[in-house]
Design an enzyme around this catalytic site. Structure first.
Site, PDB file in Angstrom:
ATOM      1  N   ARG A  38       1.808  11.171  23.439  1.00  0.00           N
ATOM      2  CA  ARG A  38       0.994  12.139  24.164  1.00  0.00           C
ATOM      3  C   ARG A  38      -0.262  11.539  24.790  1.00  0.00           C
ATOM      4  NH1 ARG A  38       1.134  17.763  20.712  1.00  0.00           N
ATOM      5  NH2 ARG A  38       3.385  18.055  20.727  1.00  0.00           N
ATOM      6  N   ASP A 140      -7.905  30.557  22.806  1.00  0.00           N
ATOM      7  CA  ASP A 140      -7.271  29.327  22.323  1.00  0.00           C
ATOM      8  C   ASP A 140      -8.316  28.224  22.442  1.00  0.00           C
ATOM      9  OD1 ASP A 140      -4.074  28.553  21.899  1.00  0.00           O
ATOM     10  OD2 ASP A 140      -5.321  26.828  22.448  1.00  0.00           O
TER      11      ASP A 140
HETATM   12  C1  LIG Z   1       2.082  27.021  18.352  1.00  0.00           C
HETATM   13  S1  LIG Z   1       0.815  27.813  19.288  1.00  0.00           S
HETATM   14  C2  LIG Z   1       0.987  29.502  18.743  1.00  0.00           C
HETATM   15  C3  LIG Z   1       0.975  30.472  19.896  1.00  0.00           C
HETATM   16  C4  LIG Z   1       1.217  31.931  19.519  1.00  0.00           C
HETATM   17  N1  LIG Z   1       0.209  32.422  18.591  1.00  0.00           N
HETATM   18  C5  LIG Z   1       2.592  32.105  18.925  1.00  0.00           C
HETATM   19  O1  LIG Z   1       2.724  32.398  17.747  1.00  0.00           O
HETATM   20  O2  LIG Z   1       3.577  31.959  19.664  1.00  0.00           O
HETATM   21  C6  LIG Z   1      -0.658  27.257  18.410  1.00  0.00           C
HETATM   22  C7  LIG Z   1      -1.922  27.345  19.282  1.00  0.00           C
HETATM   23  O3  LIG Z   1      -3.060  27.187  18.434  1.00  0.00           O
HETATM   24  C8  LIG Z   1      -4.058  26.526  19.189  1.00  0.00           C
HETATM   25  N2  LIG Z   1      -5.067  25.931  18.276  1.00  0.00           N
HETATM   26  C9  LIG Z   1      -4.961  24.830  17.485  1.00  0.00           C
HETATM   27  N3  LIG Z   1      -6.105  24.601  16.832  1.00  0.00           N
HETATM   28  C10 LIG Z   1      -6.963  25.591  17.199  1.00  0.00           C
HETATM   29  C11 LIG Z   1      -8.314  25.898  16.855  1.00  0.00           C
HETATM   30  N4  LIG Z   1      -9.019  25.144  16.009  1.00  0.00           N
HETATM   31  N5  LIG Z   1      -8.888  26.986  17.440  1.00  0.00           N
HETATM   32  C12 LIG Z   1      -8.196  27.757  18.299  1.00  0.00           C
HETATM   33  N6  LIG Z   1      -6.915  27.523  18.672  1.00  0.00           N
HETATM   34  C13 LIG Z   1      -6.300  26.442  18.124  1.00  0.00           C
HETATM   35  C14 LIG Z   1      -3.286  25.494  19.984  1.00  0.00           C
HETATM   36  O4  LIG Z   1      -3.999  25.058  21.120  1.00  0.00           O
HETATM   37  C15 LIG Z   1      -1.994  26.253  20.325  1.00  0.00           C
HETATM   38  O5  LIG Z   1      -2.032  26.792  21.620  1.00  0.00           O
END
Ligand SMILES: C[S@@+](CC[C@H](N)C(=O)[O-])C[C@H]1O[C@@H](n2cnc3c(N)ncnc32)[C@H](O)[C@@H]1O
Length: 268
Positions: A38, A140
């Site tokens: 990445r 996010d």
């Molecule tokens: C796998 S996605 C989940 C999306 C959606 N909630 C779902 O269940 O389909 C996880 C998301 O968490 C975000 N994320 C990771 N660490 C984070 C943080 N410390 N604060 C806010 N968002 C975060 C990532 O950028 C990513 O877009």
């Protein structure tokens, strides 16, 4: 095909600590190949030969935008419309059916990724609360996915999970044959903002009847999960619902939430 840049264990450790400090993400030792895959384009972009030099560039404090790019690249953003659809059924049939009247009904999609979860909620609310006010707040840590989310513009092969009746009502043909766009009357009710869940959360985002915090805590260790829950819970109204992903659980993390059923909790 690009030659892969090597990373030493020591360099990998520096990145593990950095992404944990910035986003709370616990990058397992097994994720070395993923990290190289990445980030190596960023080394090329800056004319650097090794990960140690890229780390020093990040740590110098002179490239804050590069830190955001790194966070964007190291987060996993997989999502889709009506993912874990039983949560949306529960929202419609239990939470909304039993809600008391009055006030604006507010939901927070607290790790929204590219917006599919937030727009799925919005479609359910538009269908169910036709005559009373509602809004969706979505956030996010990744600014890249938030740009995509705000556009409300998706490839047609992403619309599988949307029930046909909702697709018909709330999705418009996109600017080309292969895409669609969320209708303005839905987009206008969903606000996207960057929020890092591991940091104190700005109270100006208000309080919510329901918070979805799904498929993000799997990336956090137990202490970070506790911190995130403590940051988020003051934003949930007493009696409000808190929903996590199907492979997640809050057992032992807080006594402020009571389990209603697996993955669904209520603030006591
Ligand atoms: C796998 S996605 C989940 C999306 C959606 N909630 C779902 O269940 O389909 C996880 C998301 O968490 C975000 N994320 C990771 N660490 C984070 C943080 N410390 N604060 C806010 N968002 C975060 C990532 O950028 C990513 O877009």
């Amino acid at each position: 095909m690009m030659n892969s840049v090597m990373i030493t264990d020591e360099e990998f450790g520096l990145f593990q600590r950095l992404i944990r400090k910035l986003a709370g993400i616990n990058l397992a030792d097994s994720k070395k190949v993923l990290l190289v895959g990445r980030l190596q384009r960023r080394l090329r972009e800056h004319g650097l030969d090794d990960f140690g030099s890229y780390y020093r560039l990040l740590a110098s404090g002179r490239h804050p935008q590069e830190l955001q790019i790194m966070v964007d690249l190291l987060t996993t953003n997989e999502t889709y419309f009506f993912r874990e659809s039983r949560h949306f059924d529960y929202l419609r049939d239990d939470i909304l059916a039993a809600r008391r009247l009055g006030g604006t009904f507010r939901i927070w999609s607290a790790a929204s990724s590219s917006g599919e979860e937030a727009y799925s909620m919005a479609m359910v609310l538009a269908e169910t609360l036709a005559n009373s006010p509602w809004e969706v707040f979505a956030s996010d840590i990744s600014t890249r996915v938030l740009v995509k989310a705000r556009s409300g513009h998706y490839a047609n092969d992403r619309n599988d999970g949307i029930p046909p009746i909702l697709r018909h009502r709330y999705c418009l043909p996109g600017t080309d044959d292969g895409s669609f766009q969320i209708a303005p009357r839905i987009r206008d009710k969903v606000r996207f903002q960057q929020v890092n869940l591991t940091r104190p959360i700005d109270p100006r985002i208000g309080v919510f009847d329901v918070i979805f915090l799904r498929n993000v805590m799997i990336y956090f260790d137990t202490d970070t999960k506790r911190q995130v829950i403590a940051n988020v819970l003051p934003r949930l109204l007493p009696g409000g619902h808190f929903i996590v992903g199907h492979s997640e659980s809050l057992t032992g993390l807080t006594d402020q939430l009571a389990a209603v059923r697996p993955t669904i909790y209520r603030r006591v």
